[in-house]
Motif scaffolding. Structure first.
Motif, PDB file in Angstrom:
ATOM      1  N   ARG A  49       0.811  -1.219   0.000  1.00 57.31           N
ATOM      2  CA  ARG A  49       0.000   0.000   0.000  1.00 57.31           C
ATOM      3  C   ARG A  49       0.848   1.275   0.000  1.00 57.31           C
ATOM      4  N   GLY A  50       2.135   1.132   0.320  1.00 56.08           N
ATOM      5  CA  GLY A  50       3.026   2.283   0.305  1.00 56.08           C
ATOM      6  C   GLY A  50       3.266   2.873   1.684  1.00 56.08           C
ATOM      7  N   ARG A  51       4.328   3.697   1.749  1.00 53.07           N
ATOM      8  CA  ARG A  51       4.742   4.311   3.011  1.00 53.07           C
ATOM      9  C   ARG A  51       3.656   5.193   3.606  1.00 53.07           C
ATOM     10  N   ALA A  52       3.011   5.993   2.742  1.00 52.60           N
ATOM     11  CA  ALA A  52       2.007   6.940   3.242  1.00 52.60           C
ATOM     12  C   ALA A  52       0.833   6.213   3.888  1.00 52.60           C
ATOM     13  N   TYR A  53       0.546   5.012   3.406  1.00 49.27           N
ATOM     14  CA  TYR A  53      -0.556   4.220   3.962  1.00 49.27           C
ATOM     15  C   TYR A  53      -0.214   3.802   5.397  1.00 49.27           C
ATOM     16  N   VAL A  54       1.035   3.365   5.595  1.00 50.49           N
ATOM     17  CA  VAL A  54       1.483   2.969   6.936  1.00 50.49           C
ATOM     18  C   VAL A  54       1.413   4.181   7.865  1.00 50.49           C
ATOM     19  N   ILE A  55       1.851   5.327   7.349  1.00 51.45           N
ATOM     20  CA  ILE A  55       1.834   6.551   8.159  1.00 51.45           C
ATOM     21  C   ILE A  55       0.386   6.954   8.476  1.00 51.45           C
ATOM     22  N   ALA A  56      -0.521   6.739   7.505  1.00 52.00           N
ATOM     23  CA  ALA A  56      -1.940   7.066   7.738  1.00 52.00           C
ATOM     24  C   ALA A  56      -2.505   6.230   8.887  1.00 52.00           C
ATOM     25  N   TRP A  57      -2.098   4.956   8.935  1.00 50.07           N
ATOM     26  CA  TRP A  57      -2.554   4.097  10.030  1.00 50.07           C
ATOM     27  C   TRP A  57      -1.953   4.561  11.368  1.00 50.07           C
ATOM     28  N   CYS A  58      -0.675   4.970  11.343  1.00 48.93           N
ATOM     29  CA  CYS A  58      -0.034   5.481  12.570  1.00 48.93           C
ATOM     30  C   CYS A  58      -0.784   6.738  13.039  1.00 48.93           C
ATOM     31  N   HIS A  59      -1.218   7.560  12.071  1.00 44.78           N
ATOM     32  CA  HIS A  59      -1.957   8.787  12.398  1.00 44.78           C
ATOM     33  C   HIS A  59      -3.270   8.428  13.098  1.00 44.78           C
TER      34      HIS A  59
END
Lengths: 275, 237
Positions: A31-41
């Motif tokens: 899903r990409g880095r931004a997806y992982v960051i979105a989940w962390c958010h």
């Protein structure tokens, strides 16, 4: 050419690192880095809403100072000091990543790799600064001066974002989510810093009560509580809508969140006005 | 460079007659430049004629063969064995149908169900600007086209919708948003209000959390998140 290659390699470093972390790697790859960051958010945001409620509940015992002081004694234990310090991680990450999203969505900043590096870099600096302040102890900063500066910067940021998002066709609720986000970016991170610049301001009932007698501090605290509860409530509802299918469930969830937020806003209002 | 790989495809099967789902393993020796649609065909011919899968153009232009490989939505006609081995660093691949629509059988999903969401945004010119006096066409300037031409590459393969952090329950989907954004940017279209209403509705872009997974998985390399962000900003020119 060589320089371009180096920049590209450096930019890919974050993605590569994420791709090496077990479990996260699956999502970074699919899903990409931004997806992982979105989940962390999402996770940090949900955790912070829970913490804010606990925080307001704890502060509500200020009406009986002895009870408040007894609760605060817990924070003299190392484990609670450590947890207090660790709280800085979700706070600063959520704040800066929120700023990254606002810059991406409303200010046309598309260099997401660079913004992500800034989010992670500044988060690390903030967490270290927090730890340093906790070790150093009392810095004796005037509350009025500190909060005046924080409020001016926060209000300016909120105004800047408001002027940008106000004329888009998105809903008023969505716009306020961004505006409160910009306001809280400085206010919440400053709040946490303030608690550790002057440790007694957060831990001794007498000092806290004395501080919030001032009209300006009352207004600042109230603005902070309302902005946090609105921002947190909208965030929770937004996540819930992703999982709830029926309209009845969505409406019920919205009502429940509104009621909970109003109750905590009332506790905050009562605390600010009556203590 | 290896000429072939010993690979295992773990395919999610679905039998609608008995409403039963299971994972079936297929082991094979696969040439390095075979595509995944070739592997499915190879299974049909050499191992199991009952495996159902879908494809049409097999040139990355129709989106019919979209499946999830090790969790990543992609076009089976574009994925080469050697690229898959290198990207996923394994020779074992879990293959599932897209989760944006219910499965009909094995890897075949009921895409009509998924297309209902795209239909809601009316992905066509509703009310065209009248043509100029000379000729029948309404010319679009290069400058006007440049703003949204990348978005027109969308083939509605639903990879973005499958990868999106927002669910398929309440969001019309990144591809549906893209379709309506294109028509808002399209100078030939007069009906903008109806489109903006859908775009800014509760099922529209407010459901997007900018996780940018749409951009990451798009097989046509469209920066979907960029176009949705433009719509959030209200910048259509």
């Amino acid at each position: 050419m060589a320089e371009d290659y180096e920049i590209k390699r450096f930019r890919q470093a974050i993605t590569t690192k994420l791709a090496n972390v077990p479990f996260i790697s699956t999502y970074a790859k699919t899903r990409g880095r931004a997806y992982v960051i979105a989940w962390c958010h999402r996770i940090s945001g949900t955790g912070l809403v829970a913490y804010v409620m606990l925080h307001i509940y704890t502060l509500s015992s200020l009406e009986t100072p002895a009870e408040f002081n007894a609760k605060m004694k817990l924070f003299s234990f190392f484990i609670f000091r450590l947890l207090e310090w660790l709280l800085a991680i979700p706070v600063i990450f959520h704040a800066l990543n929120g700023a990254r999203l606002i810059l991406y969505e409303s200010f046309g900043c598309r260099d997401d790799e660079t913004m992500t590096r800034w989010v992670l870099g500044l988060s690390a600096v903030y967490v270290l600064l927090m730890g340093m302040l906790m070790i150093m102890g009392n810095q004796s900063v005037t509350p009025l001066f500190f909060w005046l500066i924080a409020l001016i910067i926060s209000t300016s940021l909120a105004y800047l974002v408001a002027s940008k998002v106000w004329h888009s066709g998105t809903s008023i609720a969505w716009k306020f989510q961004r505006i409160t986000g910009a306001f809280l970016l400085i206010m919440v991170t400053a709040h946490l810093l303030f608690e550790h610049i002057n440790p007694s301001v957060g831990h001794e009932a007498g000092v806290v009560i004395d501080r919030i007698q001032h009209f300006f501090i009352k207004v600042t605290d109230l603005a902070l509580v309302i902005a946090i509860l609105y921002h947190g409530g909208y965030g929770l509802l937004s996540i819930a809508k992703d999982y709830l299918q029926s309209k009845v469930l969505k409406s019920s969830c919205a009502m429940l969140i509104i009621v909970i937020m109003v109750i905590f806003a009332w506790i905050g209002l009562r605390l600010t006005l009556l203590v | 460079m290896r000429e072939s790989y010993k690979i295992t495809l773990k395919i999610r099967r679905y039998d609608p007659d008995n409403d039963r789902s299971w994972i079936q393993d297929y082991h094979m020796e696969a040439g390095r430049i075979l595509r995944f649609v070739d592997l499915f065909r190879k299974i049909n011919e050499e191992q199991d004629p009952t495996l159902a899968w879908d494809s049409s153009c097999e040139h990355g232009q129709c989106g019919t063969c979209t499946v999830k490989v090790n969790g990543k939505p992609l076009l089976a006609c574009e994925l080469l064995v050697e690229d898959a081995v290198s990207y996923f660093e394994t020779t074992i691949f879990h293959i599932e149908p897209l989760d944006v629509a219910p499965a009909i059988r094995d890897l075949v999903a009921d895409m009509e169900n998924a297309y209902e969401k795209v239909d809601q945004v009316m992905p066509y010119v509703i009310e065209p600007e009248p043509p100029f006096e000379e000729g029948n066409e309404h010319p679009i300037t290069a400058h006007e086209l440049e703003v949204y031409v990348d978005a027109t590459r969308c083939i509605n393969c639903f990879c973005c919708a499958s990868a999106c952090i927002s669910s398929h329950n309440s969001f019309l989907g990144p591809n549906a948003m893209l379709a309506t954004i294109i028509r808002v940017m399209d100078p030939r279209e007069r009906e903008k209000d109806k489109r903006l209403k859908v775009l800014y509705s509760d099922q529209g872009i407010s459901r997007c959390h900018s996780s940018m997974a749409c951009t990451f998985v798009c097989p046509k390399e469209i920066d979907v998140a960029h176009f949705i962000a433009l719509a959030k900003e209200g910048r259509f020119k």
